[in-house]
Design a protein around this motif. Structure first.
Motif, PDB file in Angstrom:
ATOM      1  N   ALA A  77      55.370  33.679  47.445  1.00  0.00           N
ATOM      2  CA  ALA A  77      54.492  34.836  47.243  1.00  0.00           C
ATOM      3  C   ALA A  77      54.133  34.990  45.766  1.00  0.00           C
ATOM      4  CB  ALA A  77      55.162  36.102  47.763  1.00  0.00           C
ATOM      5  N   ALA A  78      55.118  34.823  44.895  1.00  0.00           N
ATOM      6  CA  ALA A  78      54.845  34.900  43.455  1.00  0.00           C
ATOM      7  C   ALA A  78      53.914  33.782  43.027  1.00  0.00           C
ATOM      8  CB  ALA A  78      56.153  34.840  42.675  1.00  0.00           C
ATOM      9  N   GLY A  79      54.131  32.596  43.584  1.00  0.00           N
ATOM     10  CA  GLY A  79      53.261  31.463  43.269  1.00  0.00           C
ATOM     11  C   GLY A  79      51.847  31.694  43.732  1.00  0.00           C
ATOM     12  N   GLY A  80      51.695  32.230  44.944  1.00  0.00           N
ATOM     13  CA  GLY A  80      50.354  32.537  45.448  1.00  0.00           C
ATOM     14  C   GLY A  80      49.644  33.527  44.544  1.00  0.00           C
ATOM     15  N   GLY A  81      50.376  34.530  44.085  1.00  0.00           N
ATOM     16  CA  GLY A  81      49.794  35.507  43.166  1.00  0.00           C
ATOM     17  C   GLY A  81      49.383  34.892  41.848  1.00  0.00           C
ATOM     18  N   ALA A  82      50.213  34.009  41.317  1.00  0.00           N
ATOM     19  CA  ALA A  82      49.900  33.368  40.037  1.00  0.00           C
ATOM     20  C   ALA A  82      48.690  32.449  40.161  1.00  0.00           C
ATOM     21  CB  ALA A  82      51.113  32.587  39.545  1.00  0.00           C
ATOM     22  N   VAL A  83      48.621  31.709  41.259  1.00  0.00           N
ATOM     23  CA  VAL A  83      47.503  30.780  41.450  1.00  0.00           C
ATOM     24  C   VAL A  83      46.182  31.539  41.496  1.00  0.00           C
ATOM     25  CG1 VAL A  83      46.422  29.172  43.084  1.00  0.00           C
ATOM     26  CG2 VAL A  83      48.855  28.970  42.562  1.00  0.00           C
ATOM     27  N   VAL A  84      46.104  32.569  42.333  1.00  0.00           N
ATOM     28  CA  VAL A  84      44.826  33.267  42.460  1.00  0.00           C
ATOM     29  C   VAL A  84      44.520  34.144  41.249  1.00  0.00           C
ATOM     30  CG1 VAL A  84      44.854  33.147  44.961  1.00  0.00           C
ATOM     31  CG2 VAL A  84      45.703  35.186  43.826  1.00  0.00           C
ATOM     32  N   ALA A  85      45.548  34.608  40.548  1.00  0.00           N
ATOM     33  CA  ALA A  85      45.301  35.401  39.336  1.00  0.00           C
ATOM     34  C   ALA A  85      44.596  34.573  38.269  1.00  0.00           C
ATOM     35  CB  ALA A  85      46.615  35.952  38.788  1.00  0.00           C
ATOM     36  N   ALA A  86      44.848  33.269  38.261  1.00  0.00           N
ATOM     37  CA  ALA A  86      44.242  32.395  37.256  1.00  0.00           C
ATOM     38  C   ALA A  86      42.823  31.964  37.620  1.00  0.00           C
ATOM     39  CB  ALA A  86      45.121  31.165  37.052  1.00  0.00           C
ATOM     40  N   THR A 127      39.332  32.308  35.435  1.00  0.00           N
ATOM     41  CA  THR A 127      39.756  32.741  34.099  1.00  0.00           C
ATOM     42  C   THR A 127      39.878  31.509  33.217  1.00  0.00           C
ATOM     43  OG1 THR A 127      42.151  32.491  34.425  1.00  0.00           O
ATOM     44  CG2 THR A 127      41.166  34.587  35.135  1.00  0.00           C
ATOM     45  N   ASP A 128      40.145  31.709  31.948  1.00  0.00           N
ATOM     46  CA  ASP A 128      40.351  30.591  31.030  1.00  0.00           C
ATOM     47  C   ASP A 128      41.574  29.767  31.394  1.00  0.00           C
ATOM     48  OD1 ASP A 128      38.130  31.422  29.620  1.00  0.00           O
ATOM     49  OD2 ASP A 128      39.281  32.484  28.087  1.00  0.00           O
ATOM     50  N   ALA A 129      42.492  30.362  32.139  1.00  0.00           N
ATOM     51  CA  ALA A 129      43.734  29.675  32.518  1.00  0.00           C
ATOM     52  C   ALA A 129      43.564  28.809  33.765  1.00  0.00           C
ATOM     53  CB  ALA A 129      44.836  30.702  32.764  1.00  0.00           C
ATOM     54  N   TRP A 130      42.395  28.817  34.377  1.00  0.00           N
ATOM     55  CA  TRP A 130      42.241  28.177  35.670  1.00  0.00           C
ATOM     56  C   TRP A 130      42.512  26.681  35.642  1.00  0.00           C
ATOM     57  CZ3 TRP A 130      43.286  28.282  40.259  1.00  0.00           C
ATOM     58  CH2 TRP A 130      42.742  27.409  41.189  1.00  0.00           C
ATOM     59  N   GLN A 131      41.926  25.936  34.722  1.00  0.00           N
ATOM     60  CA  GLN A 131      42.067  24.476  34.760  1.00  0.00           C
ATOM     61  C   GLN A 131      43.521  24.036  34.628  1.00  0.00           C
ATOM     62  OE1 GLN A 131      39.365  22.484  35.601  1.00  0.00           O
ATOM     63  NE2 GLN A 131      41.053  21.087  35.991  1.00  0.00           N
ATOM     64  N   VAL A 132      44.266  24.680  33.746  1.00  0.00           N
ATOM     65  CA  VAL A 132      45.686  24.354  33.571  1.00  0.00           C
ATOM     66  C   VAL A 132      46.456  24.677  34.851  1.00  0.00           C
ATOM     67  CG1 VAL A 132      47.789  24.988  32.309  1.00  0.00           C
ATOM     68  CG2 VAL A 132      45.642  24.680  31.076  1.00  0.00           C
ATOM     69  N   THR A 133      46.175  25.843  35.429  1.00  0.00           N
ATOM     70  CA  THR A 133      46.856  26.242  36.662  1.00  0.00           C
ATOM     71  C   THR A 133      46.476  25.325  37.810  1.00  0.00           C
ATOM     72  OG1 THR A 133      46.855  28.523  35.884  1.00  0.00           O
ATOM     73  CG2 THR A 133      47.259  28.174  38.231  1.00  0.00           C
ATOM     74  N   ASP A 188      38.585  40.773  41.647  1.00  0.00           N
ATOM     75  CA  ASP A 188      39.972  41.175  41.898  1.00  0.00           C
ATOM     76  C   ASP A 188      40.229  41.361  43.387  1.00  0.00           C
ATOM     77  OD1 ASP A 188      40.755  41.060  39.250  1.00  0.00           O
ATOM     78  OD2 ASP A 188      40.196  43.147  38.862  1.00  0.00           O
ATOM     79  N   GLY A 189      39.260  41.909  44.100  1.00  0.00           N
ATOM     80  CA  GLY A 189      39.385  42.043  45.542  1.00  0.00           C
ATOM     81  C   GLY A 189      39.450  40.686  46.231  1.00  0.00           C
ATOM     82  N   ALA A 190      38.640  39.741  45.739  1.00  0.00           N
ATOM     83  CA  ALA A 190      38.669  38.382  46.291  1.00  0.00           C
ATOM     84  C   ALA A 190      40.024  37.739  46.035  1.00  0.00           C
ATOM     85  CB  ALA A 190      37.555  37.540  45.673  1.00  0.00           C
ATOM     86  N   ARG A 191      40.556  37.936  44.843  1.00  0.00           N
ATOM     87  CA  ARG A 191      41.884  37.390  44.529  1.00  0.00           C
ATOM     88  C   ARG A 191      42.941  37.969  45.475  1.00  0.00           C
ATOM     89  NH1 ARG A 191      39.864  38.192  39.183  1.00  0.00           N
ATOM     90  NH2 ARG A 191      39.569  36.183  38.141  1.00  0.00           N
ATOM     91  N   GLN A 192      42.903  39.280  45.662  1.00  0.00           N
ATOM     92  CA  GLN A 192      43.889  39.920  46.546  1.00  0.00           C
ATOM     93  C   GLN A 192      43.811  39.370  47.960  1.00  0.00           C
ATOM     94  OE1 GLN A 192      43.301  44.150  46.248  1.00  0.00           O
ATOM     95  NE2 GLN A 192      44.191  44.260  44.202  1.00  0.00           N
ATOM     96  N   ALA A 193      42.603  39.083  48.411  1.00  0.00           N
ATOM     97  CA  ALA A 193      42.433  38.540  49.763  1.00  0.00           C
ATOM     98  C   ALA A 193      42.977  37.116  49.876  1.00  0.00           C
ATOM     99  CB  ALA A 193      40.956  38.572  50.154  1.00  0.00           C
ATOM    100  N   LEU A 194      42.974  36.372  48.773  1.00  0.00           N
ATOM    101  CA  LEU A 194      43.425  34.978  48.793  1.00  0.00           C
ATOM    102  C   LEU A 194      44.931  34.811  48.603  1.00  0.00           C
ATOM    103  CD1 LEU A 194      40.520  33.386  46.730  1.00  0.00           C
ATOM    104  CD2 LEU A 194      40.978  33.065  49.178  1.00  0.00           C
ATOM    105  N   VAL A 195      45.602  35.810  48.067  1.00  0.00           N
ATOM    106  CA  VAL A 195      47.039  35.682  47.794  1.00  0.00           C
ATOM    107  C   VAL A 195      47.844  35.301  49.035  1.00  0.00           C
ATOM    108  CG1 VAL A 195      49.132  36.932  47.112  1.00  0.00           C
ATOM    109  CG2 VAL A 195      47.074  37.117  45.723  1.00  0.00           C
ATOM    110  N   PRO A 196      47.675  35.978  50.181  1.00  0.00           N
ATOM    111  CA  PRO A 196      48.495  35.601  51.343  1.00  0.00           C
ATOM    112  C   PRO A 196      48.287  34.153  51.787  1.00  0.00           C
ATOM    113  CG  PRO A 196      47.455  37.736  51.706  1.00  0.00           C
ATOM    114  CD  PRO A 196      46.851  37.158  50.467  1.00  0.00           C
ATOM    115  N   ALA A 197      47.062  33.662  51.699  1.00  0.00           N
ATOM    116  CA  ALA A 197      46.802  32.279  52.118  1.00  0.00           C
ATOM    117  C   ALA A 197      47.514  31.288  51.202  1.00  0.00           C
ATOM    118  CB  ALA A 197      45.300  32.006  52.126  1.00  0.00           C
TER     119      ALA A 197
END
Length: 141
Positions: free
Chosen positions: A11-20, A23-29, A61-70
């Protein structure tokens, strides 16, 4: 107990992935997730599709929240099949730029107390003593 900790980690990993995403952090993530899934092409495609959804969303942010569970579900399935990936996922979560940023504002008035907890730390601040407190009830009297 172990299953619960892996579920929480996923769950924490899913949150971290979609949070990035978007954003500028996306490619590294993204690169870290691809490594974690050992370069599975379907995961790369899903990452790119989901990042595009977030980037094009009216409410990112809403899109990110929707993607976290997946993403939590995908990571949980990976950990069930390869529990040895848990430490690599922990490192990915830890290394996501900005992934551990938290802000908390608390205010205590009069004799109020604030108990703030973030990331397992307990912080206790006591506001100034009230001018209306009788001298007998103050601890220093």
């Amino acid at each position: 107990m172990l299953e619960e900790s892996l579920t929480a980690l996923a769950a924490a990993g899913g949150g971290a992935v979609v949070a990035a995403m978007a954003t500028d952090a996306w490619q590294v993530t993204r690169d870290g997730v691809v490594r974690l899934f050992r370069g599975r092409s379907e995961v790369e495609g899903r990452l790119d599709e989901d990042a595009a959804l977030v980037a094009g969303a009216e409410d990112p942010d809403g899109a990110r929240q929707a993607l976290v569970p997946a993403w939590a579900l995908r990571l949980r399935a990976l950990l069930a099949e390869h529990p040895e990936c848990a430490e690599e996922l922990r490192a990915l979560i830890r290394d996501v730029p900005g992934g551990q940023h938290s802000v908390q504002h608390n205010t205590a008035h009069d004799n109020g107390r604030v108990f703030g907890v973030q990331h397992g730390n307990i912080v206790f601040h006591q506001g100034p003593e009230s001018r209306h407190q009788s001298p007998e009830s103050r601890p220093d009297a």
